[in-house]
Design a protein around this motif. Structure first.
Motif, PDB file in Angstrom:
ATOM      1  N   VAL A   1       0.863  -1.185   0.000  1.00 10.04           N
ATOM      2  CA  VAL A   1       0.000   0.000   0.000  1.00 10.04           C
ATOM      3  C   VAL A   1       0.897   1.232   0.000  1.00 10.04           C
ATOM      4  O   VAL A   1       1.899   1.278   0.704  1.00 10.04           O
TER       5      VAL A   1
ATOM      6  N   TRP B   1      -2.141   6.913   0.492  1.00 20.29           N
ATOM      7  CA  TRP B   1      -3.388   7.259  -0.192  1.00 20.29           C
ATOM      8  C   TRP B   1      -3.686   8.751  -0.174  1.00 20.29           C
ATOM      9  O   TRP B   1      -4.446   9.236  -1.005  1.00 20.29           O
TER      10      TRP B   1
ATOM     11  N   LEU C   1      -6.796   3.071  -8.775  1.00 20.99           N
ATOM     12  CA  LEU C   1      -5.937   2.894  -7.602  1.00 20.99           C
ATOM     13  C   LEU C   1      -5.541   1.433  -7.487  1.00 20.99           C
ATOM     14  O   LEU C   1      -6.389   0.545  -7.509  1.00 20.99           O
TER      15      LEU C   1
ATOM     16  N   LEU D   1      -4.254  -3.702  -2.349  1.00 20.40           N
ATOM     17  CA  LEU D   1      -5.684  -3.705  -2.044  1.00 20.40           C
ATOM     18  C   LEU D   1      -6.173  -5.128  -1.777  1.00 20.40           C
ATOM     19  O   LEU D   1      -5.730  -6.090  -2.395  1.00 20.40           O
TER      20      LEU D   1
ATOM     21  N   ASN E   1      -9.531  -3.870   2.961  1.00 20.08           N
ATOM     22  CA  ASN E   1      -9.096  -2.462   2.985  1.00 20.08           C
ATOM     23  C   ASN E   1      -9.578  -1.641   1.800  1.00 20.08           C
ATOM     24  O   ASN E   1      -9.371  -0.431   1.760  1.00 20.08           O
TER      25      ASN E   1
ATOM     26  N   ALA F   1      -9.927   2.465   1.178  1.00 20.77           N
ATOM     27  CA  ALA F   1      -9.185   3.083   0.080  1.00 20.77           C
ATOM     28  C   ALA F   1     -10.107   3.917  -0.810  1.00 20.77           C
ATOM     29  O   ALA F   1      -9.763   5.040  -1.201  1.00 20.77           O
TER      30      ALA F   1
END
Length: 217
Positions: free
Chosen positions: A150, A153, A169, A173, A177, A181
């Motif tokens: 990750v 963000w 994105l 992931l 989560n 996100a």
């Protein structure tokens, strides 16, 4: 419209059909890379691409950067979208638009810090979408995706606000989560590879959970 889902690292016609049946709007087909999971040969990419049901998009992930090399790669694989996983010269965008005007162009940016906000602004006028990932192009052996990490963000959210093109994105992931996100970044779409795989194979159970989590978000 809901958040689009792109399932990457597709390795067979069966995986492509499974992902499409569960709600993926795009599939990623990974060609030769310096590192990372999921690469398959160009002949298999072309075979899978011809079996993907419309309107699901077929993304070629290419690490090539020179204009003629990228154009040739797209032509050989019969895809409708090219995902440029490394930085390319502006001439590559121009060559793609001239030679293959029907092919959509997606530029990957590996979010290592706030410098990618300026990179996004520079790239956006030349492409149809951006994809934010967690690779390290500066590493001794380039990491150009599929890291399972990750990134920050908050930087991705700044990029979404800074550009006028859709933003996908990616990066670490999972079903547990992706809702957070989506709420943090507000992307056009999310992209997943390792988070829906078990021992390298696409998991129907994990993909269903991921699709449900995206829908709830």
């Amino acid at each position: 419209m809901g958040t689009r889902i792109k399932v990457c690292c597709i390795a067979s016609v069966a995986e492509a059909r499974l992902a499409a049946s569960l709600g993926a709007s795009a599939l990623g087909l990974v060609a030769a890379m310096p590192s990372g999971p999921g690469p398959i040969d160009d002949a298999l990419i072309a075979t899978i691409a011809t079996h993907v049901p419309p309107p699901v998009s077929r993304f070629l992930l290419t690490s090539r950067t020179a204009p003629s090399d990228v154009v040739a790669h797209v032509r050989a694989t019969h895809v409708d979208t090219v995902q440029l996983v490394d930085a390319v010269p502006e001439a590559t965008y121009a060559a793609l638009r001239e030679a293959l005007p029907h092919v959509r162009i997606v530029q990957v940016l590996h979010v290592e810090g706030e410098a990618q906000i300026a990179e996004a602004r520079r790239a956006a006028p030349h492409v149809h979408a951006l994809l934010l990932d967690s690779g390290r192009p500066s590493a001794k052996v380039k990491e150009l995706g599929g890291t399972g990490r990750v990134h920050d963000w908050s930087v991705s959210a700044e990029i979404v606000r800074a550009v006028d093109v859709p933003v996908f994105l990616a990066g670490g992931l999972r079903a547990d989560n992706v809702g957070e996100a989506i709420r943090a970044v507000r992307p056009y779409g999310v992209d997943i590879c390792s988070g829906v795989r078990t021992h390298g194979a696409l998991s129907e159970e994990k993909l269903r959970a991921f699709v449900d989590a995206v829908a709830r978000a």
